[in-house]
Design an enzyme around this catalytic site. Structure first.
Site, PDB file in Angstrom:
ATOM      1  N   SER A   1     -26.545  -2.745  21.880  1.00  0.00           N
ATOM      2  CA  SER A   1     -24.780  -3.136  21.480  1.00  0.00           C
ATOM      3  C   SER A   1     -24.447  -4.481  21.064  1.00  0.00           C
ATOM      4  O   SER A   1     -25.377  -5.386  20.975  1.00  0.00           O
ATOM      5  CB  SER A   1     -24.418  -3.377  23.070  1.00  0.00           C
ATOM      6  OG  SER A   1     -22.839  -3.965  23.486  1.00  0.00           O
TER       7      SER A   1
ATOM      8  N   TYR B   1     -25.389  -8.129  32.176  1.00  0.00           N
ATOM      9  CA  TYR B   1     -25.301  -6.771  30.893  1.00  0.00           C
ATOM     10  C   TYR B   1     -25.260  -7.207  28.924  1.00  0.00           C
ATOM     11  O   TYR B   1     -26.446  -7.382  28.696  1.00  0.00           O
ATOM     12  CB  TYR B   1     -23.521  -6.042  30.343  1.00  0.00           C
ATOM     13  CG  TYR B   1     -24.402  -5.343  29.397  1.00  0.00           C
ATOM     14  CD1 TYR B   1     -24.500  -3.947  29.204  1.00  0.00           C
ATOM     15  CD2 TYR B   1     -23.275  -5.161  28.338  1.00  0.00           C
ATOM     16  CE1 TYR B   1     -25.406  -2.565  28.617  1.00  0.00           C
ATOM     17  CE2 TYR B   1     -23.653  -3.868  27.590  1.00  0.00           C
ATOM     18  CZ  TYR B   1     -24.267  -2.946  27.319  1.00  0.00           C
ATOM     19  OH  TYR B   1     -23.821  -1.980  26.254  1.00  0.00           O
TER      20      TYR B   1
ATOM     21  N   THR C   1     -17.468   6.987  26.055  1.00  0.00           N
ATOM     22  CA  THR C   1     -17.795   7.194  27.248  1.00  0.00           C
ATOM     23  C   THR C   1     -17.444   7.190  28.457  1.00  0.00           C
ATOM     24  O   THR C   1     -16.716   6.567  28.686  1.00  0.00           O
ATOM     25  CB  THR C   1     -19.111   7.120  26.987  1.00  0.00           C
ATOM     26  OG1 THR C   1     -19.675   5.667  27.542  1.00  0.00           O
ATOM     27  CG2 THR C   1     -19.677   7.174  25.989  1.00  0.00           C
TER      28      THR C   1
ATOM     29  N   LEU D   1     -35.594   6.243  34.359  1.00  0.00           N
ATOM     30  CA  LEU D   1     -36.902   5.830  33.730  1.00  0.00           C
ATOM     31  C   LEU D   1     -37.027   4.042  33.676  1.00  0.00           C
ATOM     32  O   LEU D   1     -37.482   3.325  33.201  1.00  0.00           O
ATOM     33  CB  LEU D   1     -37.366   6.569  32.297  1.00  0.00           C
ATOM     34  CG  LEU D   1     -37.074   7.855  32.738  1.00  0.00           C
ATOM     35  CD1 LEU D   1     -37.696   8.250  31.417  1.00  0.00           C
ATOM     36  CD2 LEU D   1     -39.504   7.741  33.479  1.00  0.00           C
TER      37      LEU D   1
ATOM     38  N   SER E   1     -32.213   9.168  34.074  1.00  0.00           N
ATOM     39  CA  SER E   1     -33.829   9.923  34.419  1.00  0.00           C
ATOM     40  C   SER E   1     -34.348   8.439  35.364  1.00  0.00           C
ATOM     41  O   SER E   1     -35.485   9.147  36.259  1.00  0.00           O
ATOM     42  CB  SER E   1     -34.024   9.697  33.301  1.00  0.00           C
ATOM     43  OG  SER E   1     -34.491   8.334  32.659  1.00  0.00           O
TER      44      SER E   1
ATOM     45  N   LYS F   1     -28.929  -6.953  26.740  1.00  0.00           N
ATOM     46  CA  LYS F   1     -29.210  -6.906  25.429  1.00  0.00           C
ATOM     47  C   LYS F   1     -29.221  -7.487  24.828  1.00  0.00           C
ATOM     48  O   LYS F   1     -30.277  -7.630  23.536  1.00  0.00           O
ATOM     49  CB  LYS F   1     -27.654  -6.045  25.109  1.00  0.00           C
ATOM     50  CG  LYS F   1     -27.055  -4.229  26.300  1.00  0.00           C
ATOM     51  CD  LYS F   1     -27.911  -3.980  25.682  1.00  0.00           C
ATOM     52  CE  LYS F   1     -27.799  -2.425  26.465  1.00  0.00           C
ATOM     53  NZ  LYS F   1     -28.596  -1.751  26.322  1.00  0.00           N
TER      54      LYS F   1
END
Length: 259
Positions: A128, A141, A176, A49, A47, A145
Site C-alpha cells: 500500500s 495498517y 473496494t 491464510l 481465505s 504495510k
C-alpha cells in the site's frame, strides 16, 4: 480451495483488489507471454491464510502436490484498520499484522524452497502507499504495510542470486470494500465506505497495472494519484513539512468526528 486447471492457475481466494478485478487479471494472463501457462497463486484475506500459519503450510504443500511448482505468487491478502492508537488493543494490532504481514511472509517462505530449487519464480506483494508513508488513525495498517515493504525489499536482494523476481506494488485508494471491512480499535467492523475509498481507482484498472508490472518484472511500483505519490517524496525531502501536514490532518479528522 479452488483449482482452475484449464489455465494452470490456482487462485486461493480473492482479496482487496476485488473479485471482478482479479478475474480480469486472470483473463489477461492468457495474453501475456511471461505469464502464459504459468502456475499463479493469488491469496485473499477471506481465505484465512493470513491468520493461521498451519493452514498456510498445508496450503503450500497442497499447491506443490497438485502442480509441482509455482511460477508466480501474489500475496494479496489484506485487512484495513481505523482507530486511535490509545484506544486500540494490542490484540487488534496483532490481528492486522497476522493478516497483512505474517501471512504473506509464511506463505512466501513455504514456497521459496521450490522456487530456489528451480532457480525460477516471481513473488509479488500487494502492499500500500501506506507502506511508504503513515497517516493518522491507520497505525496498525500502516505498520503492517511498512513491515511488508521492508521484508520483501530484503527478500529481493537475497533472491537475486537465485534469479527469483520480487515485486512490491503500493496502490493508493481503490474502490473496494476494504474500508467497509476494516476493523476498529476494539476489533469490531468499521462498516463505512470512506469518501477517499469510494473515489478510488477501479479494481480492474489496478489489476491491469499489477499485471503489467509483473510482466515487466518491475521491482517496486507505486499505483497512486499525484498527491499521495508526492507525499512519499515529501516525507524524505522535507520531513518537517510532511509531519506538520499529518498533524493537521489528525486535527481535522478529530474535529469532524466530534461534529
Amino acid at each position: 480451495m479452488d483449482f482452475i486447471t484449464s489455465t494452470a492457475i490456482l487462485p486461493l481466494l480473492f482479496g482487496c483488489l476485488g473479485v471482478f478485478g482479479l478475474f480480469r487479471l486472470l483473463q489477461w494472463v492468457r495474453g501475456k507471454a511471461y505469464l502464459r501457462n504459468a502456475v499463479v497463486v493469488i491469496t485473499g484475506a477471506t481465505s484465512g491464510l493470513g491468520k493461521d500459519s498451519g493452514a498456510i503450510v498445508a496450503a503450500a504443500a497442497e499447491i506443490l502436490q497438485c502442480f509441482g511448482y509455482v511460477d508466480i505468487l501474489v500475496n494479496n491478502a489484506g485487512i484495513s484498520y481505523r482507530g486511535t492508537i490509545m484506544d486500540t488493543t494490542v490484540d487488534v494490532d496483532k490481528r492486522v499484522m497476522e493478516t497483512n504481514y505474517f501471512g504473506p511472509v509464511a506463505l512466501t517462505k513455504a514456497l521459496l524452497p521450490s522456487m530456489i530449487k528451480r532457480r525460477q519464480g516471481h513473488i509479488v506483494a500487494i502492499s500500500s502507499i501506506q507502506g511508504k508513508i503513515s497517516i493518522p488513525f491507520r497505525s496498525a495498517y500502516a505498520a503492517s504495510k511498512h513491515a511488508t515493504q521492508a521484508f520483501f525489499d530484503c527478500l529481493r536482494a537475497e533472491m537475486e542470486q537465485y534469479e527469483i523476481e520480487v515485486t512490491v506494488i503500493s496502490p493508493g485508494y481503490i474502490h473496494t470494500n476494504l474500508s467497509v471491512n476494516a476493523i476498529t480499535a476494539d476489533g469490531s467492523r468499521y462498516g463505512v465506505m470512506d469518501t477517499t475509498t469510494a473515489q478510488g481507482r477501479s479494481p480492474v484498472e489496478v489489476a491491469q497495472d499489477v499485471l503489467a508490472a509483473v510482466g515487466k518484472k518491475k521491482k517496486d511500483v507505486i499505483l497512486a494519484d499525484l498527491l499521495p505519490s508526492l507525499a512519499v517524496y515529501l516525507r524524505t525531502l522535507a520531513p518537517g513539512l510532511f509531519f506538520s501536514l499529518m498533524a493537521s490532518r489528525a486535527r481535522k479528522e478529530r474535529k469532524s468526528k466530534k461534529s
